[in-house]
Design a protein around this motif. Structure first.
Motif, PDB file in Angstrom:
ATOM      1  N   SER A  17       0.828  -1.256   0.006  1.00 21.85           N
ATOM      2  CA  SER A  17       0.033   0.034  -0.216  1.00 21.85           C
ATOM      3  C   SER A  17       0.796   1.162   0.071  1.00 21.85           C
ATOM      4  N   GLU A  18       0.510   2.241  -0.683  1.00 25.12           N
ATOM      5  CA  GLU A  18       1.082   3.557  -0.889  1.00 25.12           C
ATOM      6  C   GLU A  18       0.853   4.144   0.463  1.00 25.12           C
ATOM      7  N   ASN A  19       0.056   3.625   1.444  1.00 21.74           N
ATOM      8  CA  ASN A  19      -0.075   4.391   2.698  1.00 21.74           C
ATOM      9  C   ASN A  19       1.071   4.112   3.701  1.00 21.74           C
ATOM     10  N   HIS A  20       1.632   2.982   3.359  1.00 20.48           N
ATOM     11  CA  HIS A  20       2.819   2.335   4.330  1.00 20.48           C
ATOM     12  C   HIS A  20       4.068   3.129   4.165  1.00 20.48           C
ATOM     13  N   PRO A  21       5.001   2.916   4.992  1.00 19.52           N
ATOM     14  CA  PRO A  21       6.498   3.498   4.822  1.00 19.52           C
ATOM     15  C   PRO A  21       7.113   2.765   3.689  1.00 19.52           C
ATOM     16  N   ALA A  22       7.591   3.541   2.970  1.00 20.23           N
ATOM     17  CA  ALA A  22       8.337   3.475   1.418  1.00 20.23           C
ATOM     18  C   ALA A  22       9.672   2.728   1.617  1.00 20.23           C
ATOM     19  N   LEU A  23       9.857   1.566   0.875  1.00 16.65           N
ATOM     20  CA  LEU A  23      11.133   0.706   0.952  1.00 16.65           C
ATOM     21  C   LEU A  23      11.461   0.535  -0.565  1.00 16.65           C
ATOM     22  N   VAL A  24      12.677   1.040  -0.932  1.00 14.71           N
ATOM     23  CA  VAL A  24      13.256   0.861  -2.007  1.00 14.71           C
ATOM     24  C   VAL A  24      14.372  -0.104  -2.105  1.00 14.71           C
ATOM     25  N   LEU A  25      14.389  -1.019  -3.388  1.00 11.15           N
ATOM     26  CA  LEU A  25      15.245  -2.086  -3.402  1.00 11.15           C
ATOM     27  C   LEU A  25      16.086  -1.895  -4.705  1.00 11.15           C
ATOM     28  N   LEU A  26      17.153  -1.919  -4.676  1.00  4.83           N
ATOM     29  CA  LEU A  26      17.732  -1.685  -5.890  1.00  4.83           C
ATOM     30  C   LEU A  26      18.839  -3.181  -6.347  1.00  4.83           C
ATOM     31  N   HIS A  27      18.666  -3.723  -7.428  1.00  7.95           N
ATOM     32  CA  HIS A  27      18.972  -4.968  -7.708  1.00  7.95           C
ATOM     33  C   HIS A  27      20.594  -4.826  -8.102  1.00  7.95           C
ATOM     34  N   SER A  28      21.060  -6.081  -8.573  1.00  2.61           N
ATOM     35  CA  SER A  28      22.486  -6.389  -8.917  1.00  2.61           C
ATOM     36  C   SER A  28      22.358  -6.317 -10.455  1.00  2.61           C
ATOM     37  N   LEU A  29      23.808  -6.514 -10.825  1.00  4.76           N
ATOM     38  CA  LEU A  29      24.061  -6.470 -12.253  1.00  4.76           C
ATOM     39  C   LEU A  29      23.616  -7.674 -12.976  1.00  4.76           C
ATOM     40  N   GLY A  30      22.880  -7.874 -13.972  1.00  2.00           N
ATOM     41  CA  GLY A  30      22.473  -9.001 -14.692  1.00  2.00           C
ATOM     42  C   GLY A  30      21.361  -9.711 -14.008  1.00  2.00           C
ATOM     43  N   THR A  31      20.576  -8.920 -13.020  1.00  5.23           N
ATOM     44  CA  THR A  31      19.256  -9.397 -12.641  1.00  5.23           C
ATOM     45  C   THR A  31      18.146  -8.313 -12.564  1.00  5.23           C
ATOM     46  N   PHE A  43       8.302  -7.874   3.471  1.00  5.32           N
ATOM     47  CA  PHE A  43       8.010  -6.142   3.830  1.00  5.32           C
ATOM     48  C   PHE A  43       6.643  -5.788   2.959  1.00  5.32           C
ATOM     49  N   SER A  44       6.055  -6.535   2.187  1.00  2.00           N
ATOM     50  CA  SER A  44       5.081  -5.715   1.347  1.00  2.00           C
ATOM     51  C   SER A  44       3.670  -5.573   2.055  1.00  2.00           C
ATOM     52  N   LYS A  45       3.676  -6.136   3.258  1.00  3.48           N
ATOM     53  CA  LYS A  45       2.443  -6.140   4.044  1.00  3.48           C
ATOM     54  C   LYS A  45       2.681  -4.896   4.993  1.00  3.48           C
ATOM     55  N   SER A  46       3.988  -4.538   5.311  1.00  6.08           N
ATOM     56  CA  SER A  46       4.055  -3.478   6.257  1.00  6.08           C
ATOM     57  C   SER A  46       4.768  -2.071   5.418  1.00  6.08           C
ATOM     58  N   HIS A  47       5.213  -2.386   4.191  1.00  6.74           N
ATOM     59  CA  HIS A  47       5.794  -1.404   3.595  1.00  6.74           C
ATOM     60  C   HIS A  47       5.285  -1.118   1.932  1.00  6.74           C
ATOM     61  N   PHE A  48       5.550   0.018   1.497  1.00  7.07           N
ATOM     62  CA  PHE A  48       5.350   0.400   0.121  1.00  7.07           C
ATOM     63  C   PHE A  48       6.438   0.115  -0.580  1.00  7.07           C
ATOM     64  N   VAL A  49       6.735  -1.345  -1.132  1.00 11.91           N
ATOM     65  CA  VAL A  49       8.053  -1.503  -1.852  1.00 11.91           C
ATOM     66  C   VAL A  49       8.120  -1.143  -3.124  1.00 11.91           C
ATOM     67  N   ILE A  50       9.345  -0.560  -3.469  1.00  9.88           N
ATOM     68  CA  ILE A  50       9.671  -0.174  -4.948  1.00  9.88           C
ATOM     69  C   ILE A  50      10.905  -0.519  -5.286  1.00  9.88           C
ATOM     70  N   CYS A  51      10.689  -1.270  -6.562  1.00  8.59           N
ATOM     71  CA  CYS A  51      11.752  -1.989  -7.072  1.00  8.59           C
ATOM     72  C   CYS A  51      12.185  -1.720  -8.511  1.00  8.59           C
ATOM     73  N   PRO A  52      12.868  -0.814  -8.760  1.00 10.19           N
ATOM     74  CA  PRO A  52      13.037  -0.132 -10.178  1.00 10.19           C
ATOM     75  C   PRO A  52      14.111  -1.454 -10.785  1.00 10.19           C
ATOM     76  N   ASP A  53      13.731  -1.594 -12.320  1.00  4.35           N
ATOM     77  CA  ASP A  53      14.647  -2.230 -13.122  1.00  4.35           C
ATOM     78  C   ASP A  53      15.589  -1.238 -13.694  1.00  4.35           C
ATOM     79  N   PHE A  54      16.808  -1.338 -13.527  1.00  3.70           N
ATOM     80  CA  PHE A  54      17.746  -0.533 -13.839  1.00  3.70           C
ATOM     81  C   PHE A  54      17.768  -0.495 -15.561  1.00  3.70           C
TER      82      PHE A  54
END
Length: 258
Positions: A17-31, A43-54
């Motif tokens: 949910s966007e109403n939860h604290p935001a957590l940003v996760l940045l991936h490794s090379l080749g993934t 963490f997605s039940k307690s946080h708004f998890v944001i995962c960009p693809d580079f």
């Protein structure tokens, strides 16, 4: 979600949910963002998890301009502005950890906590990364696949379903996307960022990591005032699946401690 960032179509996976604290996760090379699957579930039940693809990874377009750690960090900053996130916890693994250092130095008042996994502060082998980029451009990603996968997990982890999933992530990465990431790693230097990292910082590394050895992670932690350093027992370069419980405990301790 797909966004136009600097003229490139970039993909961002959003969970919770966007109403939860935001957590940003940045991936490794080749993934891609899916490398965080076990952390997303935790963490997605307690946080708004944001995962960009580079750029050049996952569902994001291959870059048409040179890729650097600084450019990838600028993409993340622009993505967060587009989503409207202005306060968040941040974690990155490998090249994602280098990008995270840049993001945190740029948005130091917005980043609550910073967790750096199996990462370093300056390029460990510039010529190796240049040579690898050239090899991938000349021969394709399959030419270095075995060398890469052998460092990502332990032999037991390599045979697991999730280890096979990592192999699929690598195989589906465009050769130019991977090579451009090698270009970025050849030039990576975050030493000037260290003094700006005023938030609580945790640095963790697998004790079996050969790609970013524990001494390199230790040097990263030593460069950041007050950084906490942890060893993940029985873990290679990408412990996110194989040692998920340990990674999740470190990440939870970081975000809750912040």
């Amino acid at each position: 979600m797909f966004l136009d960032i600097d003229g490139h179509c970039q993909h961002v996976a959003l969970y919770g949910s966007e109403n939860h604290p935001a957590l940003v996760l940045l991936h490794s090379l080749g993934t891609c963002h899916a490398v965080w699957e076990r952390q997303i579930r935790a963490f997605s039940k307690s946080h708004f998890v944001i995962c960009p693809d580079f750029r050049g990874h996952g569902l994001s377009e291959v870059s048409r301009t040179p890729v650097t750690v600084e450019a990838l960090a600028e993409d993340v900053v622009a993505i967060l502005a587009a989503i409207g996130v202005n306060r968040f916890d941040l974690a990155g693994i490998s090249i994602g950890g280098l990008v995270a250092q840049r993001v945190a130095a740029t948005l130091r008042e917005e980043v609550r906590t910073l967790t750096l996994l199996d990462s370093n502060i300056v390029s460990l082998a510039p010529q190796m990364w240049k040579d690898r980029a050239a090899k991938v451009r000349a021969e394709g990603l399959a030419a270095i696949e075995e060398a890469v996968l052998s460092r990502w997990t332990t032999p037991q982890g390599r045979r697991s379903e999730e280890g096979r999933g990592l192999a699929m992530m690598l195989a589906r990465t465009p050769s130019e996307g991977y090579a451009a990431g090698c270009d970025a790693l050849a030039l990576a230097d975050c030493r000037a960022c260290a003094a700006s990292l005023i938030m609580p910082v945790t640095v963790a590394v697998g004790d079996l990591d050969e790609a970013t050895p524990p001494q390199a992670a230790r040097a990263l932690a030593d460069a950041i005032v007050g950084a906490r350093f942890e060893i993940i027992e029985g873990a290679a370069h990408i412990p996110l699946f194989e040692r998920a419980d340990a990674v999740n405990a470190i990440l939870r301790g970081s975000v809750e401690g912040g």
